[in-house]
Design a protein around this motif. Structure first.
Motif, short mmCIF file in Angstrom:
data_model
loop_
_atom_site.label_atom_id
_atom_site.label_comp_id
_atom_site.label_asym_id
_atom_site.label_seq_id
_atom_site.Cartn_x
_atom_site.Cartn_y
_atom_site.Cartn_z
N LEU A 1 0.83 -1.20 0.00
CA LEU A 1 0.00 0.00 0.00
C LEU A 1 0.87 1.26 0.00
N SER A 2 1.93 1.23 0.80
CA SER A 2 2.85 2.37 0.86
C SER A 2 3.56 2.55 -0.48
N ALA A 3 3.98 1.43 -1.06
CA ALA A 3 4.70 1.50 -2.35
C ALA A 3 3.79 2.03 -3.45
N ILE A 4 2.53 1.60 -3.45
CA ILE A 4 1.57 2.09 -4.45
C ILE A 4 1.32 3.59 -4.25
N LEU A 5 1.16 4.00 -3.00
CA LEU A 5 0.94 5.41 -2.72
C LEU A 5 2.10 6.26 -3.24
N GLN A 6 3.32 5.78 -3.02
CA GLN A 6 4.49 6.53 -3.48
C GLN A 6 4.54 6.57 -5.00
N LYS A 7 4.08 5.48 -5.65
CA LYS A 7 4.03 5.45 -7.12
C LYS A 7 3.10 6.52 -7.67
N VAL A 8 1.91 6.66 -7.05
CA VAL A 8 0.90 7.54 -7.63
C VAL A 8 1.01 8.99 -7.18
N THR A 9 1.73 9.23 -6.06
CA THR A 9 1.83 10.60 -5.56
C THR A 9 3.23 11.19 -5.70
N GLY A 10 4.24 10.33 -5.86
CA GLY A 10 5.62 10.80 -5.90
C GLY A 10 6.14 11.21 -4.53
N GLN A 11 5.39 10.89 -3.47
CA GLN A 11 5.79 11.23 -2.11
C GLN A 11 5.81 9.98 -1.24
N THR A 12 6.65 10.02 -0.22
CA THR A 12 6.58 8.94 0.77
C THR A 12 5.27 9.05 1.53
N LEU A 13 4.90 7.96 2.15
CA LEU A 13 3.71 7.92 3.00
C LEU A 13 3.74 9.03 4.06
N LEU A 14 4.89 9.20 4.70
CA LEU A 14 5.03 10.21 5.75
C LEU A 14 4.83 11.61 5.19
N ASP A 15 5.47 11.91 4.06
CA ASP A 15 5.33 13.25 3.46
C ASP A 15 3.91 13.50 2.97
N TYR A 16 3.29 12.46 2.42
CA TYR A 16 1.93 12.61 1.90
C TYR A 16 0.93 12.90 3.03
N LEU A 17 1.13 12.25 4.17
CA LEU A 17 0.21 12.44 5.29
C LEU A 17 0.44 13.76 6.03
N GLN A 18 1.60 14.38 5.82
CA GLN A 18 1.94 15.58 6.60
C GLN A 18 0.86 16.66 6.51
N PRO A 19 0.52 17.15 5.31
CA PRO A 19 -0.48 18.23 5.27
C PRO A 19 -1.92 17.74 5.42
N ARG A 20 -2.16 16.45 5.16
CA ARG A 20 -3.53 15.93 5.15
C ARG A 20 -3.99 15.44 6.52
N LEU A 21 -3.06 14.89 7.30
CA LEU A 21 -3.42 14.30 8.59
C LEU A 21 -2.64 14.92 9.75
N PHE A 22 -1.31 14.89 9.65
CA PHE A 22 -0.49 15.27 10.80
C PHE A 22 -0.63 16.76 11.14
N GLU A 23 -0.54 17.63 10.14
CA GLU A 23 -0.64 19.07 10.44
C GLU A 23 -2.02 19.46 10.96
N PRO A 24 -3.12 19.01 10.34
CA PRO A 24 -4.43 19.37 10.89
C PRO A 24 -4.64 18.90 12.33
N LEU A 25 -4.08 17.73 12.68
CA LEU A 25 -4.25 17.18 14.02
C LEU A 25 -3.19 17.69 15.00
N GLY A 26 -2.24 18.47 14.52
CA GLY A 26 -1.19 18.98 15.39
C GLY A 26 -0.19 17.90 15.80
N ILE A 27 0.04 16.93 14.92
CA ILE A 27 1.01 15.87 15.19
C ILE A 27 2.35 16.30 14.62
N GLU A 28 3.33 16.48 15.49
CA GLU A 28 4.65 16.97 15.07
C GLU A 28 5.72 15.92 15.34
N GLY A 29 6.73 15.91 14.48
CA GLY A 29 7.90 15.06 14.71
C GLY A 29 7.70 13.59 14.43
#
Length: 482
Positions: free
Chosen positions: A167-195
């Motif tokens: 799933l992670s490999a497919i996500l990176q294929k279609v977005t050009g981003q790692t799972l962590l980078d892709y989730l940063q603006p969509r999940l982690f930043e809105p929820l205030g998850i840092e580091g």
């Protein structure tokens, strides 16, 4: 249902959210009586934190290794990608890896879709993770696609961390981003998850099925997002339909009964008894969502009895949370006892015998170790006031650890996984000739206890773990001076 409204989760007394403080004390008592090693807990009800605690030396600001609880975050990334039209759960897996697929694609592999990866219904008869680790070229996707697919996808459940990696490999294929980078603006930043950090495969793809490290409050906020069916601060982050699909039973994984590992599996979420669902990871990393109670429980642990932890939740917390949102009458006595109990939580370090006359004789001596599975070559310990300094050599590397006398001393070491990890360490004397060292890698579930018997010029070092079953015994002798 009350939706939280800021990056900081609001706090409340348990009775104000309809939970007796006495029930939380009973839960803590049950955990202690059953020797269930929790490292942290945070309970939310109606969007408010009603109880939180960390067993010292674990602490609120220290991320904890999630193991397979990471899978639920990977599933969430696929939910974002599907909602953005970047992929469909009905896309076939091989379509993303034309260069890595076998020359002859068997029908079962051809039929495998993203949906089957999500539900652990790939058709593989066993977990593919070991095959991924064994791939000599580091191409884990190719190794996964080469594995036999014995069953028709969607018909056979096998817990398969290799599927989550895909799933992670497919996500990176279609977005050009790692799972962590892709989730940063969509999940982690809105929820205030840092580091947040996430382990990667040799080719730089986040491993997906494990490897995420975040704090206990971050886990709780993730669960609260799911409880709120994808809403956060008045904004929709994830479609409600995705939340429902991901947390519903997608495939059977057993015949139910008293096991919370046999109630059905969703998209990287486990169904539980009592209408509850959860994400979880090895050794007791939990994100438990209780929709009927409008509650979320986040826990980190170092235990092999994960069912025991869940049983304590079902026995003591679940029945105490009444459906009505009305607050209970204040119980100041129980509230004070609970507050004191939560503040005093600790992983006991032994306090057998604080010092020993042997210290002067062995301080600074180096002991050459016999061949051992740990590949340690030498050991020494030096004492000064209320500290001990242990130096371990392993092939070309030397590791120094500071320990407190009957108390925790925090530092960092590369001894675990050869990367810098926070460690809390203490020592005590069990007998006049037996030294005990306790190391807690406080970003992980792992703790190690070493007992060293000193007999003249020789030592016998025994080491065991809080969660791993292997017991190490190593012998050594004072290094002869040149």
């Amino acid at each position: 249902m009350m939706e939280r409204t800021s990056l900081h989760v609001p706090r409340s007394l348990p009775e104000e959210q309809g939970i007796p403080s006495a029930a939380l004390i009973e839960f803590l008592n049950a955990v202690q009586e059953r020797n269930l090693e929790l490292h942290s807990l945070m309970l939310l009800r109606h969007g408010q934190v009603v109880a939180e605690g960390w067993w010292k030396p674990y602490a609120s600001d220290i991320p904890h290794m999630l193991f397979s609880l990471s899978k639920s975050f990977t599933s969430t990334a696929i939910g974002f990608a599907a909602s953005e039209g970047k992929l469909s759960v009905d896309d076939t897996v091989v379509s993303f890896f034309p260069d890595d697929a076998p020359e002859e694609i068997e029908p079962n592999l051809s039929a495998m879709c993203i949906r089957h990866l999500l539900m652990m219904g790939t058709g593989n008869d066993k977990d593919t993770t070991s095959s991924l680790h064994k791939s000599e070229d580091g191409n884990w996707a190719k190794a996964f696609l080469q594995a036999p697919v014995e069953h028709v996808p969607g018909t056979h459940f096998v817990y398969n961390s290799g599927a989550t990696y895909m799933l992670s490999a497919i996500l990176q294929k279609v977005t050009g981003q790692t799972l962590l980078d892709y989730l940063q603006p969509r999940l982690f930043e809105p929820l205030g998850i840092e580091g947040a950090t996430w382990e990667s495969c040799p080719r730089g793809i986040n491993v997906g099925g494990w490897g995420l490290s975040i704090t206990t409050e971050d886990i709780a906020k993730f669960g609260q997002l799911y409880l709120q069916k994808g809403m956060w601060n008045g904004k929709r982050l994830l479609p409600e339909a995705w939340i429902e699909e991901a947390t519903s039973k997608q495939i059977s994984n057993g015949d139910g009964g008293d096991s919370d590992w046999a109630q059905g599996y969703g998209y990287q979420f486990w169904r539980c008894r009592h209408g509850v669902y959860r994400g979880d990871g090895a050794f007791g990393q939990f994100c438990i969502v209780m929709p009927e109670q409008d509650a979320v429980l986040a826990m980190t642990s170092g235990t092999n009895d994960m069912q025991g932890v869940l049983n304590a939740v079902w026995d003591h917390l679940l029945p105490a949370m009444k459906p009505s949102p009305l607050s209970l009458s204040p119980d100041q006595d129980s509230q004070a006892k609970l507050e004191a109990r939560l503040k005093a939580l600790t992983i006991d370090h032994p306090r057998q015998q604080p010092d020993c006359s042997l210290e002067a004789a062995i301080s600074g001596k180096e002991y050459e170790l016999e061949d051992n599975d740990q590949h340690w070559t030498s050991f020494s310990v030096s004492f000064e006031d209320n500290r001990a300094v242990v130096v371990l050599s392993k092939q070309e590397n030397e590791y120094t650890i500071n320990l407190g006398r009957c108390d925790w001393v925090e530092g960092t070491t590369r001894l675990l996984q050869d990367e810098d990890k926070r460690v809390a360490s203490s020592f005590t004397w069990l007998q006049e000739d037996t030294l005990q060292l306790t190391l807690r890698f406080i970003e992980t579930p792992f703790g190690y206890t070493s007992r060293i018997l000193f007999e003249g010029d020789t030592i016998v070092l025994n080491q065991n773990s809080n969660v791993l079953s292997d017991l190490t015994e190593i012998r050594g002798r004072v290094t002869e001076l040149a």
